[in-house]
Design a protein around this motif. Structure first.
Motif, PDB file in Angstrom:
ATOM      1  N   ARG A   1    -108.287 -15.876 -41.322  1.00  0.00           N
ATOM      2  CA  ARG A   1    -107.628 -15.867 -40.019  1.00  0.00           C
ATOM      3  C   ARG A   1    -107.212 -14.456 -39.605  1.00  0.00           C
ATOM      4  N   LEU A   2    -106.745 -13.677 -40.548  1.00  0.00           N
ATOM      5  CA  LEU A   2    -106.201 -12.376 -40.194  1.00  0.00           C
ATOM      6  C   LEU A   2    -107.264 -11.294 -40.056  1.00  0.00           C
ATOM      7  N   GLY A   3    -108.266 -11.317 -40.868  1.00  0.00           N
ATOM      8  CA  GLY A   3    -109.268 -10.271 -40.849  1.00  0.00           C
ATOM      9  C   GLY A   3    -108.702  -8.966 -41.400  1.00  0.00           C
ATOM     10  N   TRP A   4    -109.491  -7.932 -41.370  1.00  0.00           N
ATOM     11  CA  TRP A   4    -109.077  -6.632 -41.888  1.00  0.00           C
ATOM     12  C   TRP A   4    -108.644  -5.743 -40.744  1.00  0.00           C
ATOM     13  N   ARG A   5    -107.679  -4.912 -41.018  1.00  0.00           N
ATOM     14  CA  ARG A   5    -107.247  -3.921 -40.017  1.00  0.00           C
ATOM     15  C   ARG A   5    -108.256  -2.788 -39.983  1.00  0.00           C
ATOM     16  N   GLN A   6    -108.462  -2.256 -38.803  1.00  0.00           N
ATOM     17  CA  GLN A   6    -109.307  -1.077 -38.679  1.00  0.00           C
ATOM     18  C   GLN A   6    -108.530   0.181 -39.005  1.00  0.00           C
ATOM     19  N   GLN A   7    -107.233   0.163 -38.756  1.00  0.00           N
ATOM     20  CA  GLN A   7    -106.440   1.373 -38.924  1.00  0.00           C
ATOM     21  C   GLN A   7    -104.987   1.014 -39.207  1.00  0.00           C
TER      22      GLN A   7
ATOM     23  N   ARG B   1    -104.795   6.148 -40.648  1.00  0.00           N
ATOM     24  CA  ARG B   1    -105.684   5.940 -41.793  1.00  0.00           C
ATOM     25  C   ARG B   1    -106.653   4.821 -41.447  1.00  0.00           C
ATOM     26  N   THR B   2    -107.940   5.104 -41.584  1.00  0.00           N
ATOM     27  CA  THR B   2    -108.983   4.097 -41.435  1.00  0.00           C
ATOM     28  C   THR B   2    -109.702   4.030 -42.781  1.00  0.00           C
ATOM     29  N   PRO B   3    -110.617   3.085 -42.966  1.00  0.00           N
ATOM     30  CA  PRO B   3    -111.370   3.083 -44.221  1.00  0.00           C
ATOM     31  C   PRO B   3    -112.170   4.374 -44.429  1.00  0.00           C
TER      32      PRO B   3
ATOM     33  N   LYS C   1    -112.309   9.725 -46.331  1.00  0.00           N
ATOM     34  CA  LYS C   1    -111.927   8.674 -47.265  1.00  0.00           C
ATOM     35  C   LYS C   1    -113.109   7.742 -47.477  1.00  0.00           C
ATOM     36  N   PRO C   2    -113.241   7.142 -48.609  1.00  0.00           N
ATOM     37  CA  PRO C   2    -112.383   7.237 -49.781  1.00  0.00           C
ATOM     38  C   PRO C   2    -112.733   8.387 -50.712  1.00  0.00           C
ATOM     39  N   ASP C   3    -113.694   9.237 -50.311  1.00  0.00           N
ATOM     40  CA  ASP C   3    -114.167  10.307 -51.195  1.00  0.00           C
ATOM     41  C   ASP C   3    -113.065  11.270 -51.624  1.00  0.00           C
ATOM     42  N   ASP C   4    -112.249  11.699 -50.694  1.00  0.00           N
ATOM     43  CA  ASP C   4    -111.195  12.685 -50.988  1.00  0.00           C
ATOM     44  C   ASP C   4    -109.895  11.947 -51.338  1.00  0.00           C
TER      45      ASP C   4
END
Length: 124
Positions: A34-40, A53-55, A72-75
């Motif tokens: 229902r909630l899904g993932w946040r973009q930011q 912050r985004t993925p 992100k997520p590299d650094d």
């Protein structure tokens, strides 16, 4: 069936419809569905500091207007400021922060807009 839905696996498309069985998926009634993932996520610190912050990115802005951009997520440890290498990304995230700040100053709910895929996806 619920785990297949969670991982986004469609056995019918893989030619294994008979392996799916008769099970019923509970994914549609789970809180995650229902909630899904946040973009930011936007945060605000002391003295006017803000960050988004985004993925794919982390942009920090201090009160003086100086900015730092990290891939992100590299650094993971935020040691490589790439704001000079990716000025377009930094400028678009700064514009988003300005829109967000303006909405915070208005009465009513905040309605964040969708970000472009390249600002969300860590695939480069």
């Amino acid at each position: 069936a619920t785990l297949l839905d969670w991982f986004g696996i469609d056995l019918a498309k893989m030619g294994s419809a008979e392996m799916a069985g008769d099970g019923k998926s509970l994914w549609s009634i789970s809180p995650g569905a229902r909630l899904g993932w946040r973009q930011q996520v936007v945060s605000r610190g002391e003295e006017g500091q803000m960050a988004i912050r985004t993925p794919a990115w982390l942009l920090k802005q201090v009160a003086s207007g100086a900015k730092e951009l990290f891939a992100k997520p590299d650094d993971r440890w935020e040691v490589n400021d790439v704001s000079m290498l990716c000025p377009d990304v930094a400028d678009r995230l700064l514009a988003y922060l300005a829109e967000y700040r303006a909405q915070c100053n208005e009465a009513g709910p905040i309605d964040p807009r969708e970000l472009d895929d390249d600002l969300v996806s860590p695939e480069r």
